[in-house]
Design a protein around this motif. Structure first.
Motif, PDB file in Angstrom:
ATOM      1  N   PHE A  66       0.838  -1.197   0.000  1.00 32.21           N
ATOM      2  CA  PHE A  66       0.000   0.000   0.000  1.00 32.21           C
ATOM      3  C   PHE A  66       0.879   1.255   0.000  1.00 32.21           C
TER       4      PHE A  66
ATOM      5  N   THR B  52      -9.312   0.039   5.500  1.00 35.43           N
ATOM      6  CA  THR B  52      -7.966   0.396   5.040  1.00 35.43           C
ATOM      7  C   THR B  52      -7.770   1.908   5.134  1.00 35.43           C
TER       8      THR B  52
ATOM      9  N   ASP C 204      -6.868   7.455   1.701  1.00 31.49           N
ATOM     10  CA  ASP C 204      -6.055   7.994   0.607  1.00 31.49           C
ATOM     11  C   ASP C 204      -5.663   6.922  -0.403  1.00 31.49           C
ATOM     12  N   TYR C 205      -5.611   5.687   0.048  1.00 33.86           N
ATOM     13  CA  TYR C 205      -5.258   4.578  -0.833  1.00 33.86           C
ATOM     14  C   TYR C 205      -6.388   4.262  -1.815  1.00 33.86           C
TER      15      TYR C 205
ATOM     16  N   PRO D 190      -3.859  -4.555  -0.867  1.00 30.46           N
ATOM     17  CA  PRO D 190      -4.387  -4.559  -2.238  1.00 30.46           C
ATOM     18  C   PRO D 190      -5.383  -5.690  -2.490  1.00 30.46           C
TER      19      PRO D 190
ATOM     20  N   HIS E   1       2.104   1.834  -3.611  1.00 25.15           N
ATOM     21  CA  HIS E   1       1.065   2.390  -4.501  1.00 25.15           C
ATOM     22  C   HIS E   1       0.648   3.796  -4.070  1.00 25.15           C
ATOM     23  N   LEU E   2       0.558   4.012  -2.772  1.00 20.94           N
ATOM     24  CA  LEU E   2       0.038   5.286  -2.272  1.00 20.94           C
ATOM     25  C   LEU E   2       1.037   6.408  -2.411  1.00 20.94           C
TER      26      LEU E   2
END
Length: 295
Positions: free
Chosen positions: A102, A243, A246-247, A228, A105-106
């Protein structure tokens, strides 16, 4: 016999420069020291290494045998010392990083293209795992973690503000099962739970109330060990996921996931870059840190 490295260095310098005085100048030591150390080496080996006349100095057979082995070895040692001196002090070399998926990706992935363009001679090796990596044991240089999970003997640099938490579900799931209006309503829903890879325990679903933080012991028929995959299962309509909001910016904007219970959710500590104190001046890491944080 212990290797007489100091005297071997002097022997190699004499053979390379052709005289004791030239060797002394090259090594920045006194000629008398060169002469003394050469005698000590010859005494230790039990043989003469040079033939000395008033006009010249030349290697004996034993000296030629020694220089054939010692010369290349000292060149390699010199290169190794120079490599150690320069490693981490230039905008090149390898930088090995561990991070949860995460975090990649974030926060990291959106900045990689510009970093690689700015520093093409830095090789990045990314280890993507939600487990708590032992960066020293795994010979990594740095890692990313939530702030509360970093050892005290590491340098920690904040790279995100505190992260807002979220409970989400797909519109299809909500159409069939309805939306929870209070955190306790989650007990009537299929919740996709997350198991920590290192600790092996299920992550709590925590909320904020008038008396402070509390958790709900949610249940469900799906457990994952990566965020994910939890999000992917929620998008497929198989349950609710818990979760970082922002993700999920793209999914929420696209309408594939719907945020729930927003007024009951707080924040978590945010993501930190952490590394051993000894790597504070390592140039590839310093440049990467500055590129991520802008400081």
């Amino acid at each position: 016999m212990r290797l007489p490295l100091a005297t071997l260095e002097i022997f190699t310098a004499i053979a390379r420069h052709g005289s004791l005085r030239a060797a002394a100048d090259a090594l920045d030591i006194k000629p008398s020291t060169v002469s003394h150390q050469l005698k000590a080496l010859e005494d230790q080996l039990g043989t003469a290494l040079f033939i000395r006349t008033t006009r010249s100095i030349s290697l004996t057979e034993a000296g030629r045998a020694l220089i054939r082995g010692a010369g290349p070895a000292f060149e390699q040692l010199s290169e190794a010392v120079e490599s150690a001196r320069s490693t981490g002090h230039a905008a090149r070399g390898t930088l090995k990083l561990a991070m949860p998926e995460f975090a990649y990706h974030l926060f990291v992935a959106p900045r990689l293209e510009s970093f690689c363009a700015a520093y093409p001679e830095i090789e990045l090796e990314l280890s993507l795992t939600d487990a708590l990596s032992d960066i020293l044991g795994e010979e990594l240089h740095a890692g990313f973690r939530l702030g509360g999970r970093i050892a005290q003997d590491m340098v920690a640099v904040r790279v995100t503000p505190p992260l807002k938490l979220a409970v989400v579900a797909s519109p299809g799931y909500l159409e069939i099962h309805g939306s929870p209006s209070q955190p306790r309503d989650l007990l009537d829903h299929n919740c996709i739970r997350y198991r920590f890879q290192s600790a092996g325990r299920i992550a709590p679903w925590e909320f904020q109330g008038k008396d402070g933080a509390y958790s709900v012991d949610v249940q469900g028929n799906l457990i994952t060990n990566t965020l994910p995959s939890s999000v992917d299962l929620a998008k497929k309509g198989l349950g609710l996921a818990y979760t970082f909001r922002d993700y999920l910016t793209d999914e929420i904007a696209a309408g594939t996931l719907t945020p729930l219970l927003e007024k009951h959710l707080g924040t978590t500590s945010g993501i930190f870059l952490y590394f051993p104190r000894e790597y504070r001046t390592m140039m590839p890491l310093k440049l990467f840190r500055e590129h991520l944080t802008g400081t």
